[in-house]
Scaffold this active site. Structure first.
Site, mmCIF file in Angstrom:
data_model
loop_
_atom_site.group_PDB
_atom_site.id
_atom_site.type_symbol
_atom_site.label_atom_id
_atom_site.label_comp_id
_atom_site.label_asym_id
_atom_site.label_seq_id
_atom_site.Cartn_x
_atom_site.Cartn_y
_atom_site.Cartn_z
ATOM 1 N N GLY A 268 0.771 -1.378 -0.106
ATOM 2 C CA GLY A 268 -0.069 0.039 -0.017
ATOM 3 C C GLY A 268 0.791 1.213 -0.056
ATOM 4 O O GLY A 268 0.479 2.252 -0.947
ATOM 5 N N GLU A 305 0.708 5.843 7.685
ATOM 6 C CA GLU A 305 2.320 6.033 7.197
ATOM 7 C C GLU A 305 2.912 7.291 7.993
ATOM 8 O O GLU A 305 4.151 7.302 8.504
ATOM 9 C CB GLU A 305 2.588 6.522 5.551
ATOM 10 C CG GLU A 305 2.004 5.227 4.759
ATOM 11 C CD GLU A 305 2.533 3.753 5.334
ATOM 12 O OE1 GLU A 305 3.461 3.788 5.985
ATOM 13 O OE2 GLU A 305 1.681 2.905 4.820
#
Ligand code: TRP
Ligand code: ZN
Length: 877
Positions: A268, A305
């Protein structure tokens, strides 16, 4: 097969690195043919190592060509070092020295997408977990943390944007006129967080003012045709930065934060320090091309993230066995963030459904492993639902055991105590323990024990003494390599309801409350509640307070009561889900026995009440109406008869549709609103209920329903409504499904991310010749075997296709095996992930099981990558 089989490495063998690298200076001379990488590593022996005479052993892949190596100013003669397929060994070194290596790589030929590679016209990197060794020789392990300075040399006309971690500190020209850019990252980091990007990219810029009033430049880079699709990600980034300050007291630490979108990416996204790299499917979003689900996914992954900057980068993992230290905690953080941004109950239901479908299946299969694995052959195979999702559940249980305040104190202590260090899951738990004074000794076993505990509950009520007793047992079935299991510390959040659905306070160990957290710590335990005024219905495991399989004999009446009245929104959903599972289990058994399927009235009555209650959150109504998936029912079944499950679901859906057609039609119209598209919780809720209602309504086959679907498809101004209409037509096997699919491709052929959705839907289309159809998709111009997103779309979509994949002649399994063999060398990480559906062979009914097993054996006869070898051998064991 290879002569020497790949071997496992073990957590128990961990040793500190014999050498450290204080500073890392890298120079990349980027070129279309050969890229020259020069490294200057400022090294010294690790005073904490017991191996003070150990040779220097650097990791490096076969794809790295060593040109020269020097210690200090002395080029090493050939006899002073050895290079084998994955190591560079230097027998003797001084205690402190600078090691210089010159190496050559060919990023344009890198198809594995690990290390430095090309994606369309750019250079980019992926170094987690062990990609850096495909760039140059290094101590490629997370406990070697170093301060990086990166020099990039490239032709500015083709690569005007040249990025690496940290801050840009210098820019100039070489004598030949190439551009030189120097980046410096002041925070020591392991090599897996290194990143480099070079390309002709557009940028969207913004600024974030931190809580201590520092300005951070935010930059999102994409190829120029995509730059109009990053506004949503930018806003999500700013929300994430603010949330982490407010919720965890974590402020961003560099002056610049960059994100780059690339089309070819194995996963991802990646949290490289100051330079996140994203799969474009997880970053780009616009109302016309992106569905509601995908908007939420972009927001969650941007947050995930970003949150790694603290939980992963500032405090990192000692070794890869500790992967859940950063992933479990960061998933917990991103789930909490999304819950705060939208609806916490909806978010919890979605996360738990996913866990119970996919992670429970993993935990029951041949790849079952603890959240902190004890061994692995290839670490890339351990970026799993267990490490991520179950890892998050472990952190959530700590949160439940400590409460909000002590949990925050624990996380503060963890970040403060370990800032700049590479640590273990145990260090995380110890910080939580130290800050709270709550004993987590037994709780730690959640990290080392694989498998999903089964918690069985029985009860009794004594009218004369007003006491209520719950007896709970726990059992975890054996998993590979773990035959006997210990009793875990399982927090069970619960409350009692009266038969009328009112809260029933009770007294447990002297505490009177509507809700208690029970601590199940033995294999069997009895809890006694006092002052319970009438025979209760227990609401157990509220909010899914532990990742276990709960068994309690609820009557249909109990479930209807919980569904309509429980104080816990999650358990209202859970009760409805159980009611649907019970109904479907009966139908599946009828289908297996070849009997006529007959639907009970309970679920129908429950759904009618739901559709007629205007006070409910439409998002929750939609979640309840969505029948348990084929995948979830497969997880519950043993053995699995895929066609019977499909038949039962279709039958139940049709029955519900026919009985409640008026309700579905009305619900569709009520929630079909003309608004300017926004990906807000409120709008998403209405769209999801509207489209769920439509999916039932069209099952009636009435002209009005088909016309409503067609109109919605044709007039939708957003992808959610357009794609929902299309999927309903395809999955409902409407006669116009083929035409709509063709028109959809025509309209969107120039939007790769939309085409990927089309590929997945087309590959999932149930039809007699499903396999030929998928083969033609792989020959379609829109397909590209080099692009993981496209491979995932087609083969992932096909994996859900019951008639295609589970074809009785085994052709579906053979086809998937062929693709795995094809991708095995080219991209081992993707090939290995494609194996997942085949690992479930033991649970299938005998005929399909044998066909699937034969395909695993056929794959095993090939010369396999470590990745595929590990999954296949473990599956056959
Ligand atoms: N650390 C990444 C994340 O969870 C995962 C990841 C991205 C990854 N790319 C990868 C893992 C390649 C293995 C291989 O945020
Ligand atoms: Zn992560």
């Amino acid at each position: 097969m290879k002569e020497s089989q790949p071997s496992a490495i073990y957590l128990k063998d961990y040793q500190v690195p014999p050498y450290l690298i204080d500073k890392t200076e890298l120079t990349f001379d980027l070129d279309e043919a050969t890229t020259v990488v020069t490294s200057r590593l400022h090294m010294r022996r690790n005073p904490e190592s017991t191996q003070q005479n150990a040779p220097l052993v650097l990791d490096g892949g076969e794809d790295v060509k060593l040109i020269g190596v020097a210690v200090g100013d002395c080029a090493l003669p050939a006899e002073a070092y050895r290079v084998n397929e994955d190591k560079l060994v230097i027998d003797s070194t001084p205690d402190a020295f600078v090691l210089t290596c010159e190496t050559l790589i060919e990023p344009q030929n890198n198809t594995s997408l690990e290390g430095l590679y090309r994606s369309s016209s750019m250079f980019c990197t992926q170094c987690e977990a062990e990609g850096f060794r495909h760039i140059t020789y290094y101590l490629d392990r997370p406990d070697v943390m170093s301060v990086f300075t990166t020099t990039i040399i490239a032709d500015e006309t083709r690569y005007p944007v040249m990025l690496s971690n940290g801050n840009e500190v210098e820019r100039g020209k070489t004598e030949e006129g190439k551009t030189v850019v120097v980046w410096h990252d002041p925070f020591p980091k392991p090599a897996y967080l290194f990143a480099l990007v070079a390309g002709d990219l557009a940028v969207k810029e913004d600024v974030f003012l931190t809580q201590s009033q520092r300005e951070v430049a935010l930059k999102i880079f994409t190829e120029s045709h995509n730059i109009d699709k990053v506004d949503y990600a930018m806003e999500a980034l700013k929300r994430s930065m603010r949330w982490d300050e407010e919720t965890y007291g974590r402020e961003y630490d560099l002056d610049i934060f960059m994100i780059v979108a690339v089309d070819d990416f194995n996963m991802g996204a990646m949290e490289n320090k100051g330079l996140n790299i994203f799969n474009s499917s997880c970053l780009l979003a616009s109302p016309k091309t992106t569905t509601d689900d995908n908007f939420l996914r972009v927001e969650a992954i941007v947050a995930h993230e970003y949150f790694h900057n603290w939980s992963g980068n500032r405090v990192t993992c000692r070794d890869w066995f500790q992967l859940s230290l950063k992933e479990g905690f960061t998933v917990f953080r991103d789930q909490s963030f999304s819950a705060d941004m939208h609806s916490d109950t909806v978010k919890r239901v979605e996360d738990v459904s996913f866990l119970k479908t996919a992670q429970f299946a993993e935990d029951a299969g041949p790849m079952a492993h603890p959240v902190r694995p004890a061994s692995f052959i290839e670490i890339s195979n351990f970026y799993t639902l267990t490490v991520y999702e179950k890892g998050s559940e472990i952190v959530r249980m700590i949160h439940t055991l400590l409460g909000e305040e002590k949990f925050r104190a624990g996380s503060d202590l963890y970040f403060e105590r370990h800032d700049g260090q590479a640590v273990t899951c145990d260090d995380f738990v110890a910080a939580m323990e130290d800050a709270s004074s709550i004993d987590l000794t037994q709780f730690r076993d959640w990290y080392s024990q694989a498998g999903t505990p089964i918690v069985t509950v029985t009860d009794s009520y004594d009218e004369s003494t007003k006491t209520y007793q719950l007896t709970m047992t726990q059992e975890t079935l054996p998993t590979p390599g773990q035959d006997s299991k210990v009793a875990l510390h399982i927090p069970v959040r619960m409350g009692l309801l009266s038969q009328e659905g009112d809260l029933l306070p009770s007294s447990l160990d002297g505490t009177v409350s509507d809700e208690h957290v029970l601590h199940l710590t033995d294999f069997e335990q009895t809890m006694t509640f006092e002052n319970v005024s009438s025979r209760p219905v227990p609401s157990l495991l509220r909010g899914f307070s532990a990742p276990v399989k709960l068994r309690y004999e609820y009557s249909a009446q109990d479930l209807l009561l919980l569904m309509s009245s429980d104080a816990d929104g999650f358990n209202r959903w859970s009760a409805a889900q159980q009611l649907a599972v019970n109904e479907l289990t009966q139908l599946i058994n009828q289908a297996i026995q070849g009997q006529a399927l007959s639907v009970d009235s309970t679920l129908v009555d429950g759904f009618r009440a739901l559709l007629n209650d205007g006070s409910l959150d439409p998002a929750m109504v939609a979640l309840i109406l969505a029948l348990p998936s084929q995948a979830y029912l497969s997880e519950l079944a043993n053995p699995i008869y895929p066609a019977a499950i499909k038949q039962a679901r279709q039958h139940l859906k049709k029955q519900l549709a026919n009985t409640l057609s008026e309700e579905f039609e009305r619900t569709y119209h009520e929630h079909n609103m003309a608004v300017d598209y926004q990906a807000t919780a409120e709008q998403i809720a209405h769209r999801s209920l509207k489209n769920t209602a439509l999916s039932y309504w069209v099952e009636t086959g009435t002209e009005a329903a088909i016309a409503a679907l067609t109109k919605q498809y044709e007039t939708a101004d957003n992808m959610t409504d357009q794609f929902s209409a299309l999927s309903i037509a395809v999955h409902g096997q409407l006669s116009n499904a083929g035409d709509l699919l063709a028109s959809f491709y025509q309209q969107w052929q120039n939007e790769p991310l939309v085409v990927n959705k089309w590929l997945a839907l087309s590959a999932g289309q149930e039809q007699d010749n499903a396999l030929q159809h998928v083969q033609s998709l792989m020959a379609h111009p829109a397909f590209d075997l080099k692009n993981p997103n496209k491979v995932r779309s087609v083969l992932g979509g096909f994996g859900q296709n019951v008639s295609g994949f589970h074809n009785a002649d085994g052709s579906g399994y053979r086809f998937l095996a062929d693709q795995i063999i094809l991708l095995n060398k080219r991209n081992p990480q993707i090939a290995s992930r494609l194996c997942t559906p085949l690992t479930r062979w033991k649970k299938l009914e005998p005929t399909l099981s044998a066909l699937m097993k034969a395909e695993l054996e056929r794959i095993l006869a090939e010369d396999l990558s470590k990745d595929v070898y590990e999954v296949i051998t473990k599956s056959l064991n």
